[in-house]
Design a protein around this motif. Sequence first.
Motif, PDB file in Angstrom:
ATOM      1  N   ARG A   7      36.638  37.440  41.237  1.00  0.00           N
ATOM      2  CA  ARG A   7      38.092  37.620  41.138  1.00  0.00           C
ATOM      3  C   ARG A   7      38.424  39.048  40.715  1.00  0.00           C
ATOM      4  O   ARG A   7      39.337  39.675  41.263  1.00  0.00           O
ATOM      5  N   GLU A  10      37.908  41.234  43.675  1.00  0.00           N
ATOM      6  CA  GLU A  10      38.982  41.030  44.644  1.00  0.00           C
ATOM      7  C   GLU A  10      40.251  41.767  44.220  1.00  0.00           C
ATOM      8  O   GLU A  10      40.973  42.312  45.056  1.00  0.00           O
ATOM      9  N   LEU A  11      40.519  41.781  42.918  1.00  0.00           N
ATOM     10  CA  LEU A  11      41.710  42.451  42.394  1.00  0.00           C
ATOM     11  C   LEU A  11      41.521  43.966  42.263  1.00  0.00           C
ATOM     12  O   LEU A  11      42.465  44.684  41.929  1.00  0.00           O
ATOM     13  N   GLU A 119      46.490  36.825  35.868  1.00  0.00           N
ATOM     14  CA  GLU A 119      45.956  37.390  37.107  1.00  0.00           C
ATOM     15  C   GLU A 119      44.447  37.113  37.230  1.00  0.00           C
ATOM     16  O   GLU A 119      43.964  36.732  38.295  1.00  0.00           O
ATOM     17  N   VAL A 120      43.732  37.300  36.140  1.00  0.00           N
ATOM     18  CA  VAL A 120      42.271  37.172  36.154  1.00  0.00           C
ATOM     19  C   VAL A 120      41.817  35.715  36.041  1.00  0.00           C
ATOM     20  O   VAL A 120      40.954  35.265  36.792  1.00  0.00           O
TER      21      VAL A 120
END
Length: 154
Positions: A7, A10-11, A119-120
């Motif tokens: 993740r 990806e961010l 978000e994470v």
Amino acid sequence: MMTIEARLAELGIVLPQAAAPVASYQPVVVANGLAHISGQLPFVAGELVKGRLGEDVSLEQGYDAARACGLMIIAQIRAAGIALDNVARVVKLGAFINSTPDFTDQPKVANGASELMFEVFGDLGRHARSAVGVPVLPLGAAVEVDAIIALAAD
């Protein structure tokens, strides 16, 4: 299901190196399934974000500083040898904002760290929080954020 490390990738988030303590304390203490992360200061591009909200630090800079504190919290978890996928829940964040007496947007500043956790970690990143204005922080930092993180049983 995507791992937290995947993740982060990806961010496009690269965690900073976990900061060494600046005084006599442990960065992370685990007790009864909870990781208590000491207050983290905001380092952006290797530089400490200093100053006071309502004086010489803008709301946007404060938000970014709180986000940087959040990144350091995650880095401290990893540095303590805790797999990020073992985070069962972000329980609470405490945000301390170096601000003038008339500055009242501490919650908007603290959102920098709070929104990063969501978000994470997704829904596991939703947490209780305090956002407190203070007259000064260590080293003249603009923001400091600490955390309580529930860990999955091994």
